[in-house]
Design an enzyme around this catalytic site. Structure first.
Site, PDB file in Angstrom:
ATOM      1  N   PRO A  44      -2.887  21.390  24.437  1.00 45.06           N
ATOM      2  CA  PRO A  44      -2.633  21.052  22.869  1.00 45.06           C
ATOM      3  C   PRO A  44      -3.681  21.932  22.101  1.00 45.06           C
ATOM      4  O   PRO A  44      -4.560  22.249  22.698  1.00 45.06           O
ATOM      5  CB  PRO A  44      -2.841  19.654  22.928  1.00 45.06           C
ATOM      6  CG  PRO A  44      -3.663  19.191  23.886  1.00 45.06           C
ATOM      7  CD  PRO A  44      -3.295  20.233  25.120  1.00 45.06           C
ATOM      8  N   LYS A  73      -0.909  11.230  28.318  1.00 46.95           N
ATOM      9  CA  LYS A  73      -0.197   9.651  28.025  1.00 46.95           C
ATOM     10  C   LYS A  73      -1.275   8.603  28.246  1.00 46.95           C
ATOM     11  O   LYS A  73      -0.983   7.770  27.399  1.00 46.95           O
ATOM     12  CB  LYS A  73       1.106   9.765  29.016  1.00 46.95           C
ATOM     13  CG  LYS A  73       2.190  10.339  28.742  1.00 46.95           C
ATOM     14  CD  LYS A  73       3.468  10.251  29.487  1.00 46.95           C
ATOM     15  CE  LYS A  73       4.690  11.195  29.100  1.00 46.95           C
ATOM     16  NZ  LYS A  73       5.750  11.049  29.895  1.00 46.95           N
ATOM     17  N   THR A 133      -9.234  29.014  23.186  1.00 46.87           N
ATOM     18  CA  THR A 133      -9.711  30.314  22.712  1.00 46.87           C
ATOM     19  C   THR A 133     -11.056  30.439  22.780  1.00 46.87           C
ATOM     20  O   THR A 133     -11.533  31.732  23.327  1.00 46.87           O
ATOM     21  CB  THR A 133      -9.261  30.516  21.396  1.00 46.87           C
ATOM     22  OG1 THR A 133      -7.730  30.467  21.236  1.00 46.87           O
ATOM     23  CG2 THR A 133      -9.633  32.034  20.650  1.00 46.87           C
ATOM     24  N   SER A 178      11.470  10.385  30.404  1.00 47.05           N
ATOM     25  CA  SER A 178      10.354   9.435  30.685  1.00 47.05           C
ATOM     26  C   SER A 178      10.246   7.913  30.058  1.00 47.05           C
ATOM     27  O   SER A 178       9.461   7.419  30.715  1.00 47.05           O
ATOM     28  CB  SER A 178       8.957  10.167  30.563  1.00 47.05           C
ATOM     29  OG  SER A 178       8.880  10.358  29.133  1.00 47.05           O
TER      30      SER A 178
END
EC number: 3.4.21.53
Length: 812
Positions: free
Chosen positions: A368, A732, A374, A689
């Site tokens: 994410p 999660k 980077t 899911s």
């Protein structure tokens, strides 16, 4: 002085008598042969006296060469014993005291003894006689000598051509042999040896042998001289023409530096370690450039091309650091956590230290936003000692952005790959391809297909840019790509080593804030550490109540906000320091933006907490279900996509098939409508899911049994009630921890993935693996539904269709 006695002059058949007494003239660097007329310059006193003596009598003198030319007064043993009796034809005294004398050799003579005379050299000598020989053999030799001598004279420019004509007219073969010998360019000892030979045949053979050897050498010399002369003429011609061109250009007002620029480019081509193909291309373009006017448009195109070709690094490499401990220190100092990525980099360096043949790895960091993908690439470059270049692929739609434009187009340039290599100045940099999942595709081509060549270790050694039109080696480059999702074409994905970077835990964020974000904010806002401080509790509250993200970008923004407000407060109120605590945090950041650990106050019917994975990490997913009087319809809302709708259909079918086990009377399905809603309605949702959460919600609604408020769950459900594995488990679980939920149900097949979950996450959660829906309901519902007995009716009811927001039916 007494007169000089002498033998009768000798010819071919004359015989000598007793020794005669002769004045001797020692010669330096010359041998005079019989029949030769030679001018001599005499300067030594003894030699001048000898000449004066013979001029008063019979003008005959003995010419003998001295062995050492540097000896001014040679001793008798320093003069060769074989000499030539000569007539003095003319004597001329010069103003400087020297004498010029013209002599003609008449016969060979052998000195037997020198006298004791002091004023000049004097010796007894006898004329030598030539032996009788086969006239036919001598004539045959003479016929070979004359043409060779002509050829020798033509090649040796030091001999007058008239000598050839004179030699060809000589009938006396002895005179011919002596004439040829006197003109040969041989050393004095060799000439003296020729003088000592009495046999005409031997003299002709020696002359012939020498001339044949010398002619071969002279022919080679002539070819060399001709070649050198042609080269000099060509160089002089080019220089002359270049000077003329400069003068013409100067008159026309063109740049005087045009030719200098060509010379500079030529020098750069020589110094640059180009590949063979690139060097040939560069020299061909330079040749074209020379023939163009410097001010022409085509010359500008060629100059730009050569500049690009010579500016990219050819064979220039950075020395890759192989110190594993140093690499580990750099990676640990600049990034907290990310153990798997660091481990992979250190492994690569370890292999590189053992083998230089290994290709650079192509790593793809997937995670994410804000997790440090980077900046991690920059740290890898520092740890390995490579140059760092970055190329953003977000929004790139044109294949020419990668491979460049062909030179036929106006304003064409190389692609971003070659441009970045020029910027790196080394042929083995770390090349970051940022946001590789954001590349587009349109009528101009597919840039992801162009990337296949760049990211294939078997192909990128011969990468061909459309602009350069020569192969360039990218095999030494270490490529690192970043992406938020795996939404990358399969062939491209196959070429990369995927390293997943999940979000940070709360403790990791706290450490990052203390080690990196806070010191950076203090430095950027020109604060002193004693002027601005934030307590650990305050930082934890910022993480919990003002950010909800997988990375740390929002956290960094909030810390920067605190620093800005602190600077403002210090300047306005003249405070010496500002300390942020959990008590005054809201004074600086305002009201809390997110709830943390504040789950619903009570257990509710039909409300289940599911877990979802998004591009920005894991999220809690609330699923609500209600039941109302109706005709057995099922409605689903919440901007759900096809896979999730099908998952709800499967859940509904499973519940209906097991209705009596859950204590539900089958006719209830015909008399009630069920509505399942998944907030937030504006956010699109998809994926299977949430299957077990849907089953739990439907069972809770139909039975009226509340669902526990402190439990979350994830897993796909089948029509047989099995719980299938899901992806994104770490994200999660982090979302569960952020939401303050203590217990989470996961598929049993995902239990093996718990090894990669940080210990602080596992220690703060009760993780329960489940394999069947029965186990899910056992943990999720406040109490277990009791089975009922039911007799099948004559007209079984149909399974109600599922409707979306628009009311359209979806077949099960």
């Amino acid at each position: 002085m007494t007169g000089i006695e002498q033998k009768t002059p000798v010819g071919g058949s004359e015989t000598g008598g007793a020794d005669g007494l002769y004045a001797v003239l020692p010669l330096r660097d010359i041998v005079v042969f019989p029949h030769m007329i030679v001018p001599l310059f005499v300067g030594r006193e003894k030699s001048i006296r000898a000449l004066e003596e013979v001029m008063g009598v019979d003008k005959q003198i003995l010419l003998a060469t001295q062995k050492n030319a540097a000896d001014d007064d040679p001793a008798p043993d320093a003069i060769y014993e074989i000499g030539t009796i000569a007539n003095v034809l003319q004597l001329l005294k010069l103003p400087d005291g020297t004498v010029k004398v013209l002599v003609e050799g008449t016969a060979r003579a052998k000195i037997s003894k020198f006298t004791d005379r002091e004023d000049y050299h004097e010796a007894y000598a006898a004329a030598l006689q030539e032996p009788e020989e086969d006239a036919v053999e001598i004539e045959a030799l003479a016929r070979s000598v004359v043409p060779d001598f002509e050829n020798y004279v033509k090649l040796n420019k030091k001999i007058s051509p008239e000598v050839v004509g004179a030699a060809s007219q000589i009938d006396d073969y002895s005179k011919l042999a002596d004439t040829v010998a006197s003109h040969l360019a041989i050393k004095i000892p060799e000439k003296q040896e020729m003088l000592s030979v009495l046999s005409v045949r031997e003299r002709l053979e020696k002359a012939l042998s020498f001339m044949e050897a010398e002619i071969s050498v002279l022919q080679v010399e002539k070819r060399i001289r001709s070649r050198v002369k042609r080269q000099m003429e060509k160089t002089q011609r080019e220089y002359y023409l270049n000077e003329q061109m400069k003068a013409i250009q100067k008159e026309l007002g063109d740049s005087e530096d045009g030719r200098d620029e060509v010379a500079e480019i030529e020098e750069r081509i020589t110094k640059t370690k180009l590949s063979k193909e690139a060097r040939e291309k560069a020299l061909a373009e330079l040749k074209k450039l020379r023939s163009m006017s410097p001010m022409s448009a085509e010359a500008t195109v060629v100059r730009n091309y050569l500049d690009w070709l010579l500016s990219i690094p050819w064979g220039k490499k950075s020395k890759v650091k192989q110190d594993l401990n140093f690499a580990q220190e750099v990676l640990d100092a600049e990034h907290f956590g990310l153990g798997k990525v660091k481990e992979r980099i250190v492994e690569y360096l370890a292999v590189q230290a053992r083998s230089t043949k290994i290709k650079g790895p192509i790593l793809c960091l997937v995670g994410p936003p804000g997790v440090g993908k980077t900046s991690l690439a920059r740290s890898i470059a520092k740890a390995t000692g490579r140059e760092y270049v970055r190329m953003s692929l977000g929004g790139v739609r044109d294949e020419a952005e990668i491979r460049g434009h062909r030179r036929t187009y106006i304003g064409s340039m190389p692609g971003k790959v070659i441009q970045s290599m020029k910027k790196a100045k080394k042929s083995n940099p770390l090349f970051l391809l940022d946001e590789i999942d954001k590349m587009g595709q349109d009528f101009r081509g597919d840039p992801s297909s162009a990337m296949l060549e760049v990211l294939d270790p078997e192909q990128n050694a011969t990468f061909m840019d459309h602009y350069l039109e020569v192969e360039y080696d990218l095999s030494n480059v270490m490529f690192v790509t970043t992406a938020n999702t795996m939404n990358i074409p399969v062939p491209l994905l196959d070429r990369m080593e995927i390293i997943r970077i999940a979000g940070y835990t709360e403790d990791e964020k706290l450490e990052i804030a203390k080690r990196h974000l806070l010191p950076k904010a203090i430095k950027d806002h020109a604060l002193q550490p004693k002027e601005f401080s934030v307590t650990e509790d305050a930082l934890r509250n910022v993480i919990r109540h003002y950010t909800r993200e997988a990375g740390v970008r929002s956290l960094e923004r909030e810390v920067m906000t605190l620093a800005r407000k602190a600077v403002t407060e210090i300047l306005k109120t003249k405070k010496k320091s500002v300390k942020i605590t959990d008590k005054n945090l809201s004074d600086y950041l305002g009201v809390e933006k997110f709830r943390f650990g504040q789950i619903d106050g009570e257990d509710q019917v039909g409300v289940v907490t599911g877990l979802a994975w998004t591009e920005v990490g894991g999220e809690l997913l609330t699923i609500e279900g209600v039941m109302m009087p109706g005709k057995g319809r099922m409605t689903v809302t919440g901007n759900l996509r096809d896979v999730m709708k099908e998952s709800i259909s499967a859940a509904a079918s499973y519940v209906r098939s097991r209705a009596i086990d859950f204590g539900i009377e089958p006719p209830l399905f015909d008399k009630r409508d069920i509505h399942v809603h998944v907030p937030e309605g504006a956010t699109p949702k998809d994926g299977p899911s949430a299957g077990i959460a849907m089953v739990t919600a439907i069972v809770s609604v139909l039975t009226g049994i509340p669902v526990r408020k402190d439990i979350a769950m994830t897993g796909e459900v089948t029509l047989r009630g099995r719980v299938l594995p899901i992806g994104g488990l770490k994200e999660k679980l982090l979302a569960t921890l952020r939401g303050g939920i203590k217990k989470v149900l996961i598929p049993e097949e995902n239990a093996k993935d718990l090894a990669e979950i940080p210990d602080n996450v596992k220690n703060n959660l009760e993780i329960v693996p489940v394999s069947r829906v029965g186990e899910v309901l056992k943990h999720a519902l406040v109490r277990q539904p009791e089975p009922i007995e039911w007799t099948e009716q004559e007209n079984p009811t149909a399974v109600p269709p599922v409707e979306d927001e628009a009311g359209a039916s979806l077949a099960h």
